[in-house]
Scaffold this active site. Structure first.
Site, PDB file in Angstrom:
ATOM      1  N   PRO A   1      -0.483   5.821   1.616  1.00 30.54           N
ATOM      2  CG  PRO A   1      -0.659   7.799   0.389  1.00 30.54           C
ATOM      3  CD  PRO A   1      -0.231   7.267   1.703  1.00 30.54           C
ATOM      4  CD  GLU A   2       4.031   1.016  -0.205  1.00 32.31           C
ATOM      5  OE1 GLU A   2       4.719   0.668  -1.178  1.00 32.31           O
ATOM      6  OE2 GLU A   2       4.127   0.483   0.919  1.00 32.31           O
TER       7      GLU A   2
ATOM      8  CE  LYS B   1       5.764   6.060  -2.201  1.00 38.26           C
ATOM      9  NZ  LYS B   1       6.738   6.020  -1.099  1.00 38.26           N
TER      10      LYS B   1
ATOM     11  NE  ARG C   1      10.514  17.459  -6.299  1.00 42.61           N
ATOM     12  CZ  ARG C   1       9.819  16.651  -5.519  1.00 42.61           C
ATOM     13  NH1 ARG C   1      10.337  15.510  -5.119  1.00 42.61           N
ATOM     14  NH2 ARG C   1       8.597  16.971  -5.136  1.00 42.61           N
TER      15      ARG C   1
ATOM     16  CG  ASN D   1       8.550   0.944   5.279  1.00 43.06           C
ATOM     17  OD1 ASN D   1       9.647   0.545   4.888  1.00 43.06           O
ATOM     18  ND2 ASN D   1       8.198   0.941   6.537  1.00 43.06           N
TER      19      ASN D   1
ATOM     20  NE  ARG E   1       8.720   5.205   6.968  1.00 46.48           N
ATOM     21  CZ  ARG E   1       7.819   5.139   5.987  1.00 46.48           C
ATOM     22  NH1 ARG E   1       8.125   5.527   4.774  1.00 46.48           N
ATOM     23  NH2 ARG E   1       6.616   4.693   6.231  1.00 46.48           N
TER      24      ARG E   1
END
Length: 264
Positions: A2-3, A52, A120, A161, A251
């Site tokens: 998932p993005e 996410k 964060r 990615n 990645r």
DNA sequence: TTGATTGTTACCGG
DNA sequence: TCCGGTAACAATCA
């Protein structure tokens, strides 16, 4: 898997299917038994997404779920069938139920822990409270590669990615470009593009970069890269130059060396 | 059976 | 402090 688009879509869908209902929560594999017991019989108010991360406002508790690379929800009609695999959490509502497998996070958070999580995370282009100026400040003060920063959830939350490769390709920016060398106008275009692409992703529950007219009708649902322009492609659709693959941020990054030239 | 993966964190060294 | 590299973890599928 998932993005950000997937996560926001899940938040909307789960809110639609389950909000206002007292759910039965179970942990069939016993790995989340205590938390599930606390949630059972409580009303799910709303599911929110930040990047996410999913936040289920459930009774007075907040359930935090992060799917990581492998996490998956399965939707069922109530009552659900036997669980498949290592189901971490099963929630059963009036009409539907879901099973959760393989998340990296599935935990109850206190209010303080929720705000710590928020703190964060960088701004999420899909959220109304997103402030692109904060993202610009971080990018313009960092010497690391823009390809690295687009994956940095503390800078911009929700890009993964696939989107990073496609965004940099559409803008003609080499992934190794130092982020503090970008022009403000380039960043503005990047932000707007990211918002647009993620919104399309939420709408169709799928990453779609290429104009359907340029690609034709999808031939198979299996072909995940059919609506993409560079990610996992072998040659550039614009100039036929072979697509290069390198590693940035641990990645694989795909880019066209001609359309995305390296800078000084 | 093997390898790859639409993710993240912790830790270490420069 | 910043930054890059590496290992660890998760589940599924071609």
């Amino acid at each position: 898997m998932p993005e950000g688009h997937t996560i926001h879509r899940l938040a909307a869908d789960h809110t639609k299917w389950f909000a206002g209902q007292k759910l039965t929560a179970l942990s069939p594999q016993g790995r989340f038994a205590e938390g599930a017991k606390k949630l059972s019989g409580r009303t799910l108010r709303q599911v929110r997404a930040h990047g996410k991360h999913l936040l289920y406002e459930w009774g007075r508790s907040t359930l935090h779920i992060h799917l990581g690379l492998y996490g998956k929800f399965r939707k069922h009609k109530s009552p659900p069938p036997e669980p498949r695999g290592a189901v971490r959490l099963r929630a059963i509502g009036d009409d539907f139920a879901f099973d959760l497998n393989g998340p990296t996070a599935c935990e109850l958070l206190t209010k303080a822990e929720v705000s710590k999580l928020r703190d964060r995370l960088g701004d999420d282009p899909l959220r109304n409270d997103a402030d692109p100026d904060r993202v610009w400040k971080k990018l313009s003060s960092s010497r690391s590669a823009i390809g690295q920063q687009l994956l940095n959830q503390a800078v911009i939350a929700g890009v993964g990615n696939v989107y990073r490769a496609e965004i940099l390709f559409l803008l003609g920016i080499h992934p190794a470009t130092k982020s503090n060398t970008l022009e403000r106008s380039e960043f503005d275009a990047m932000w707007d593009l990211t918002v647009d692409l993620l919104k399309i992703g939420v709408k169709h529950n799928r990453i779609i970069i290429a104009d359907p007219q340029d690609v034709g009708k999808p031939r198979s649902r299996m072909n995940r890269t059919e609506r993409l322009l560079v990610y996992k492609k072998s040659s550039c659709g614009a100039c036929e130059t072979p697509i290069e693959v390198s590693t940035i941020g641990a990645r694989k990054i795909y880019f066209c060396p001609a359309c995305q030239p390296e800078r000084d």
